[in-house]
Design a protein around this motif. Structure first.
Motif, PDB file in Angstrom:
ATOM      1  N   GLN A  71      35.890  37.542  40.490  1.00  0.00           N
ATOM      2  CA  GLN A  71      36.726  38.032  39.395  1.00  0.00           C
ATOM      3  C   GLN A  71      36.521  37.127  38.186  1.00  0.00           C
ATOM      4  O   GLN A  71      36.239  35.940  38.341  1.00  0.00           O
ATOM      5  CB  GLN A  71      38.207  38.017  39.767  1.00  0.00           C
ATOM      6  CG  GLN A  71      38.646  39.055  40.758  1.00  0.00           C
ATOM      7  CD  GLN A  71      38.984  40.378  40.096  1.00  0.00           C
ATOM      8  OE1 GLN A  71      39.021  40.493  38.870  1.00  0.00           O
ATOM      9  NE2 GLN A  71      39.231  41.397  40.913  1.00  0.00           N
ATOM     10  N   ARG A  72      36.660  37.693  36.989  1.00  0.00           N
ATOM     11  CA  ARG A  72      36.765  36.870  35.788  1.00  0.00           C
ATOM     12  C   ARG A  72      38.209  36.942  35.318  1.00  0.00           C
ATOM     13  O   ARG A  72      38.751  38.034  35.133  1.00  0.00           O
ATOM     14  CB  ARG A  72      35.819  37.326  34.684  1.00  0.00           C
ATOM     15  CG  ARG A  72      36.020  36.543  33.384  1.00  0.00           C
ATOM     16  CD  ARG A  72      34.854  36.652  32.436  1.00  0.00           C
ATOM     17  NE  ARG A  72      33.669  36.002  32.975  1.00  0.00           N
ATOM     18  CZ  ARG A  72      32.555  35.789  32.264  1.00  0.00           C
ATOM     19  NH1 ARG A  72      32.486  36.184  30.990  1.00  0.00           N
ATOM     20  NH2 ARG A  72      31.516  35.197  32.806  1.00  0.00           N
ATOM     21  N   VAL A  73      38.817  35.766  35.133  1.00  0.00           N
ATOM     22  CA  VAL A  73      40.233  35.679  34.811  1.00  0.00           C
ATOM     23  C   VAL A  73      40.397  34.987  33.466  1.00  0.00           C
ATOM     24  O   VAL A  73      39.798  33.924  33.226  1.00  0.00           O
ATOM     25  CB  VAL A  73      40.989  34.880  35.897  1.00  0.00           C
ATOM     26  CG1 VAL A  73      42.471  34.834  35.590  1.00  0.00           C
ATOM     27  CG2 VAL A  73      40.747  35.490  37.273  1.00  0.00           C
ATOM     28  N   ALA A  74      41.189  35.578  32.600  1.00  0.00           N
ATOM     29  CA  ALA A  74      41.470  34.964  31.304  1.00  0.00           C
ATOM     30  C   ALA A  74      42.355  33.735  31.499  1.00  0.00           C
ATOM     31  O   ALA A  74      43.300  33.757  32.284  1.00  0.00           O
ATOM     32  CB  ALA A  74      42.151  35.962  30.372  1.00  0.00           C
ATOM     33  N   THR A  75      42.030  32.652  30.786  1.00  0.00           N
ATOM     34  CA  THR A  75      42.836  31.427  30.833  1.00  0.00           C
ATOM     35  C   THR A  75      43.048  30.927  29.406  1.00  0.00           C
ATOM     36  O   THR A  75      42.413  29.957  28.981  1.00  0.00           O
ATOM     37  CB  THR A  75      42.150  30.341  31.681  1.00  0.00           C
ATOM     38  OG1 THR A  75      40.811  30.145  31.173  1.00  0.00           O
ATOM     39  CG2 THR A  75      42.070  30.736  33.131  1.00  0.00           C
TER      40      THR A  75
ATOM     41  N   VAL B  61      43.158  28.273  42.627  1.00  0.00           N
ATOM     42  CA  VAL B  61      44.229  28.866  41.823  1.00  0.00           C
ATOM     43  C   VAL B  61      44.856  30.019  42.589  1.00  0.00           C
ATOM     44  O   VAL B  61      44.270  30.563  43.532  1.00  0.00           O
ATOM     45  CB  VAL B  61      43.698  29.374  40.455  1.00  0.00           C
ATOM     46  CG1 VAL B  61      43.158  28.223  39.623  1.00  0.00           C
ATOM     47  CG2 VAL B  61      42.639  30.453  40.646  1.00  0.00           C
ATOM     48  N   GLY B  62      46.063  30.380  42.167  1.00  0.00           N
ATOM     49  CA  GLY B  62      46.734  31.557  42.706  1.00  0.00           C
ATOM     50  C   GLY B  62      46.612  32.711  41.737  1.00  0.00           C
ATOM     51  O   GLY B  62      46.903  32.556  40.545  1.00  0.00           O
ATOM     52  N   LEU B  63      46.164  33.870  42.226  1.00  0.00           N
ATOM     53  CA  LEU B  63      45.990  35.051  41.382  1.00  0.00           C
ATOM     54  C   LEU B  63      47.068  36.085  41.678  1.00  0.00           C
ATOM     55  O   LEU B  63      47.338  36.397  42.838  1.00  0.00           O
ATOM     56  CB  LEU B  63      44.614  35.685  41.615  1.00  0.00           C
ATOM     57  CG  LEU B  63      43.373  34.848  41.328  1.00  0.00           C
ATOM     58  CD1 LEU B  63      42.124  35.698  41.523  1.00  0.00           C
ATOM     59  CD2 LEU B  63      43.406  34.267  39.929  1.00  0.00           C
ATOM     60  N   LEU B  64      47.668  36.603  40.624  1.00  0.00           N
ATOM     61  CA  LEU B  64      48.635  37.691  40.736  1.00  0.00           C
ATOM     62  C   LEU B  64      47.885  39.005  40.546  1.00  0.00           C
ATOM     63  O   LEU B  64      47.258  39.231  39.509  1.00  0.00           O
ATOM     64  CB  LEU B  64      49.726  37.544  39.675  1.00  0.00           C
ATOM     65  CG  LEU B  64      50.839  38.590  39.699  1.00  0.00           C
ATOM     66  CD1 LEU B  64      51.592  38.552  41.023  1.00  0.00           C
ATOM     67  CD2 LEU B  64      51.796  38.362  38.534  1.00  0.00           C
TER      68      LEU B  64
ATOM     69  N   PRO C 182      50.696  44.289  35.272  1.00  0.00           N
ATOM     70  CA  PRO C 182      50.275  45.476  34.506  1.00  0.00           C
ATOM     71  C   PRO C 182      49.093  45.219  33.586  1.00  0.00           C
ATOM     72  O   PRO C 182      48.323  46.134  33.273  1.00  0.00           O
ATOM     73  CB  PRO C 182      51.538  45.830  33.699  1.00  0.00           C
ATOM     74  CG  PRO C 182      52.668  45.242  34.472  1.00  0.00           C
ATOM     75  CD  PRO C 182      52.128  43.994  35.083  1.00  0.00           C
ATOM     76  N   GLN C 183      48.923  43.973  33.162  1.00  0.00           N
ATOM     77  CA  GLN C 183      47.818  43.646  32.258  1.00  0.00           C
ATOM     78  C   GLN C 183      46.558  43.219  32.993  1.00  0.00           C
ATOM     79  O   GLN C 183      45.585  42.802  32.367  1.00  0.00           O
ATOM     80  CB  GLN C 183      48.261  42.550  31.288  1.00  0.00           C
ATOM     81  CG  GLN C 183      49.422  42.966  30.391  1.00  0.00           C
ATOM     82  CD  GLN C 183      49.830  41.871  29.435  1.00  0.00           C
ATOM     83  OE1 GLN C 183      49.357  40.739  29.502  1.00  0.00           O
ATOM     84  NE2 GLN C 183      50.724  42.212  28.516  1.00  0.00           N
ATOM     85  N   GLY C 184      46.558  43.318  34.307  1.00  0.00           N
ATOM     86  CA  GLY C 184      45.376  42.957  35.084  1.00  0.00           C
ATOM     87  C   GLY C 184      45.566  41.684  35.877  1.00  0.00           C
ATOM     88  O   GLY C 184      46.615  41.036  35.814  1.00  0.00           O
ATOM     89  N   VAL C 185      44.557  41.324  36.649  1.00  0.00           N
ATOM     90  CA  VAL C 185      44.621  40.119  37.478  1.00  0.00           C
ATOM     91  C   VAL C 185      44.738  38.884  36.589  1.00  0.00           C
ATOM     92  O   VAL C 185      44.022  38.744  35.603  1.00  0.00           O
ATOM     93  CB  VAL C 185      43.359  40.016  38.359  1.00  0.00           C
ATOM     94  CG1 VAL C 185      43.392  38.733  39.185  1.00  0.00           C
ATOM     95  CG2 VAL C 185      43.244  41.227  39.275  1.00  0.00           C
TER      96      VAL C 185
END
Length: 356
Positions: A57-61, A76-79, A83-86
């Protein structure tokens, strides 16, 4: 993965029972139902690539979104059901952190990787910068909490007598650390190095030290680009431009890094004494407890240098790093004092407006 503790899909990325326990504690503070563990394999500006049990996954930080900011090697923990994505909701407490002083000269540290178990310091056997530089890498490694190992690369480029001399010199710098000569044309030397590695392994070294070649040898495939070294100064170009975490067959996890031309050291604590254990062990026999090892009578360190126990360059390197430590500490103290002054001014201003 309802309970979030099944390590199997992430085992190849270093997940173990300790991380499962840390994850359970982390989950208890985050009641979201669909939380998934993931490991950061690459960091970009404002985002990071992670590996999860469900795939990459690519996650915004965004800046300031997570404290601390994720770095390569973090868990890290991913939600999943936002509604706005992972999105990442937090960083698990780190086992180790490998960091160097900021190259900008500020009293800050730049993280290279997190949760590293073994630091491989790659030193090119033909390099002109072998002497002394290894001590800086080792100080960083010891300070991180990881175990250092020195890989003397490109040994096939030197004749036997020169190689023996170089190997002896590097071993003199790397007190208490395994130094493994590696030849690209001899798989047994790569296996000898592999036998000394455990867990998550990071490769450190100057540009042109052969880190990418070494990474490919450990991986058993040509994954990382390899560049030529300039003959005029023995330096290489940055064929690796970002830190990347990849699984290695046999249970290891590898982090390849760009070459470090500048290697400032921050707060090292006891790591300096570990790096220069030979000097520290002799110093306890000095006549004076505050001996500076310059000209004092009864100085055991100077006597050891005279008798050839270790080279004077070792003492000079220790003094240089101690001066850097003092400078870093003074800069840090000054920054903290400035921060306190700013906070006090804010409080004074707020109260002045409140009661005026």
């Amino acid at each position: 993965m309802e309970n979030g503790t099944n390590p199997d899909p992430l085992a190849r990325l270093g997940w173990d029972d300790d991380w499962a326990r840390r994850w359970a504690t982390f989950r208890s503070g985050h009641p979201e139902e669909h939380l998934l563990p993931a490991r950061v394999v690459r960091v970009h500006r404002g985002a990071c690539d992670v590996e999860t049990p469900l795939g990459p996954q690519r996650v915004a930080t965004p800046a300031g979104h997570l404290v601390p900011d994720p770095t390569t090697g973090d868990w890290v923990g991913l939600l999943l059901d936002d509604p706005q994505g992972v999105r990442a909701v937090g960083v698990l407490p780190r086992r180790t952190v490998l960091a160097r002083a900021s190259v900008t000269g500020r009293s800050a540290e730049h993280r290279l990787a997190a949760n590293v178990d073994t630091v491989v310091v790659a030193i090119g056997a033909e390099s002109r910068t072998t002497v002394g530089r290894v001590e800086r890498f080792l100080a960083l490694a010891w300070n991180s909490g990881a175990t250092p190992v020195v890989a003397l690369t490109k040994c096939d480029l030197l004749p036997g007598d020169e190689l023996d001399e170089t190997l002896a010199r590097v071993r003199g710098d790397a007190v208490g650390v395994d130094v493994v000569p590696v030849r690209q044309d001899d798989p047994s030397t790569v296996e000898a190095l592999r036998d000394r590695l455990r867990g998550t392994v990071i490769l450190l070294g100057s540009s042109g030290a052969g880190k990418s070649t070494l990474a490919n040898l450990l991986l058993g495939e040509e994954r990382f680009a390899v560049g030529a070294v300039r003959s005029v100064d023995g330096k290489g170009r940055h064929t690796t431009v970002t830190r990347e975490l990849v699984p290695v067959p046999g249970g290891l996890v590898l982090v390849d890094t760009p070459g470090l031309r500048s290697l400032g050291v921050g707060e090292l604590g006891g790591a300096l004494g570990t790096t220069f254990a030979d000097v520290e062990d002799v110093a306890v026999d000095c006549r004076f407890s505050d001996c500076s090892h310059t000209s004092e009578p009864g100085c055991a360190v100077l006597a050891a240098i005279e008798s050839g126990v270790f080279d004077r360059r070792r003492l000079d390197s220790l003094r240089k790093l101690e001066r850097e430590q003092a400078w870093f500490a003074s800069r840090t103290d000054a920054r903290l004092a400035a921060d306190r002054r700013r906070e006090w001014k804010k409080l004074v201003k707020a109260n002045r407006n409140r009661y005026s």
